[in-house]
Design a protein around this motif. Structure first.
Motif, PDB file in Angstrom:
ATOM      1  N   MET A 280      42.960  37.768  47.497  1.00 18.63           N
ATOM      2  CA  MET A 280      42.211  38.803  46.774  1.00 18.63           C
ATOM      3  C   MET A 280      41.919  37.789  45.417  1.00 18.63           C
ATOM      4  O   MET A 280      42.502  37.645  44.680  1.00 18.63           O
ATOM      5  CB  MET A 280      42.902  39.901  46.340  1.00 18.63           C
ATOM      6  N   ILE A 281      40.448  37.800  45.240  1.00 20.06           N
ATOM      7  CA  ILE A 281      40.076  37.125  43.832  1.00 20.06           C
ATOM      8  C   ILE A 281      40.427  37.999  42.798  1.00 20.06           C
ATOM      9  O   ILE A 281      40.402  39.365  42.543  1.00 20.06           O
ATOM     10  CB  ILE A 281      38.514  36.815  43.924  1.00 20.06           C
ATOM     11  N   GLN A 282      40.289  37.282  41.328  1.00 23.03           N
ATOM     12  CA  GLN A 282      40.833  37.627  40.266  1.00 23.03           C
ATOM     13  C   GLN A 282      39.863  39.137  39.885  1.00 23.03           C
ATOM     14  O   GLN A 282      40.548  40.100  39.533  1.00 23.03           O
ATOM     15  CB  GLN A 282      40.674  36.849  39.199  1.00 23.03           C
ATOM     16  N   GLY A 283      38.564  39.039  40.090  1.00 19.24           N
ATOM     17  CA  GLY A 283      37.798  40.288  39.599  1.00 19.24           C
ATOM     18  C   GLY A 283      38.019  41.392  40.414  1.00 19.24           C
ATOM     19  O   GLY A 283      38.396  42.624  40.101  1.00 19.24           O
ATOM     20  N   THR A 284      38.413  41.386  41.793  1.00 21.61           N
ATOM     21  CA  THR A 284      38.962  42.411  42.582  1.00 21.61           C
ATOM     22  C   THR A 284      40.529  42.951  42.089  1.00 21.61           C
ATOM     23  O   THR A 284      40.548  44.126  41.890  1.00 21.61           O
ATOM     24  CB  THR A 284      39.136  42.015  44.035  1.00 21.61           C
TER      25      THR A 284
ATOM     26  N   TYR B  79      47.588  37.017  48.973  1.00 20.53           N
ATOM     27  CA  TYR B  79      47.395  36.129  47.805  1.00 20.53           C
ATOM     28  C   TYR B  79      46.643  36.823  46.772  1.00 20.53           C
ATOM     29  O   TYR B  79      45.489  37.188  46.895  1.00 20.53           O
ATOM     30  CB  TYR B  79      46.880  35.046  48.277  1.00 20.53           C
ATOM     31  N   LEU B  80      47.159  37.171  45.527  1.00 23.83           N
ATOM     32  CA  LEU B  80      46.705  37.890  44.287  1.00 23.83           C
ATOM     33  C   LEU B  80      46.217  36.716  43.319  1.00 23.83           C
ATOM     34  O   LEU B  80      47.253  35.942  42.816  1.00 23.83           O
ATOM     35  CB  LEU B  80      47.505  38.825  43.740  1.00 23.83           C
TER      36      LEU B  80
ATOM     37  N   THR C 191      40.739  33.426  32.543  1.00 31.38           N
ATOM     38  CA  THR C 191      40.753  34.786  32.465  1.00 31.38           C
ATOM     39  C   THR C 191      41.991  35.239  33.116  1.00 31.38           C
ATOM     40  O   THR C 191      41.995  35.312  34.508  1.00 31.38           O
ATOM     41  CB  THR C 191      39.610  35.716  32.899  1.00 31.38           C
ATOM     42  N   LEU C 192      43.188  35.844  32.456  1.00 31.58           N
ATOM     43  CA  LEU C 192      44.361  36.137  33.472  1.00 31.58           C
ATOM     44  C   LEU C 192      44.041  37.702  33.631  1.00 31.58           C
ATOM     45  O   LEU C 192      43.601  38.671  32.889  1.00 31.58           O
ATOM     46  CB  LEU C 192      45.773  36.155  32.367  1.00 31.58           C
TER      47      LEU C 192
ATOM     48  N   CYS D 140      52.016  36.694  47.185  1.00 36.55           N
ATOM     49  CA  CYS D 140      51.889  35.516  46.371  1.00 36.55           C
ATOM     50  C   CYS D 140      51.123  35.191  45.496  1.00 36.55           C
ATOM     51  O   CYS D 140      49.949  36.266  45.642  1.00 36.55           O
ATOM     52  CB  CYS D 140      51.726  34.342  47.344  1.00 36.55           C
ATOM     53  N   GLY D 141      50.958  34.491  44.651  1.00 38.58           N
ATOM     54  CA  GLY D 141      49.928  34.347  43.630  1.00 38.58           C
ATOM     55  C   GLY D 141      48.996  33.075  43.884  1.00 38.58           C
ATOM     56  O   GLY D 141      49.155  32.249  44.613  1.00 38.58           O
ATOM     57  N   GLY D 142      47.965  33.405  43.226  1.00 35.60           N
ATOM     58  CA  GLY D 142      46.901  32.371  43.165  1.00 35.60           C
ATOM     59  C   GLY D 142      46.124  32.137  42.046  1.00 35.60           C
ATOM     60  O   GLY D 142      46.210  33.214  41.304  1.00 35.60           O
TER      61      GLY D 142
END
Length: 103
Positions: free
Chosen positions: A36-40, A68-69, A76-77, A98-100
């Protein structure tokens, strides 16, 4: 020093263990992961997207075992407190989280 026969025997044992191991997820032979990309992620944290509705749409035809988030993109966090809530949401649904990140 180990002989070639000992190394070969160890490799065969490892291969047999790998073949006999089964997936521990929704499907018998494989696990399903998604990213899942950062914007979502940020939209879900901000409340612009409903996590329950989004998850329902995503898993209607495919059962997911791991997500993966993405926590950072272009420096940008995602808000950490909101990220923890989203992480708990997925864990409560039995999903490994998990993180990405992308720089």
């Amino acid at each position: 020093m180990k002989t070639h026969k000992q190394v070969l025997a160890a490799l065969l044992i490892l291969a047999a263990l790998a073949v006999s191991a089964k997936a521990q997820g929704h499907y018998q032979s494989f696990l399903v992961s998604t990213y899942m990309i950062q914007g979502t992620v940020q939209s879900m944290v901000n409340g612009n997207l409903n996590p329950a509705q989004t998850w329902s749409n995503l898993t209607r035809n495919l059962k997911i075992d791991k997500i993966y988030l993405e926590v950072m993109r272009n420096h940008t966090l995602v808000d950490e407190a909101g990220l923890e809530k989203l992480k708990r949401f997925f864990q409560d649904h039995g999903i490994q989280v998990c993180g990405g990140l992308v720089l």
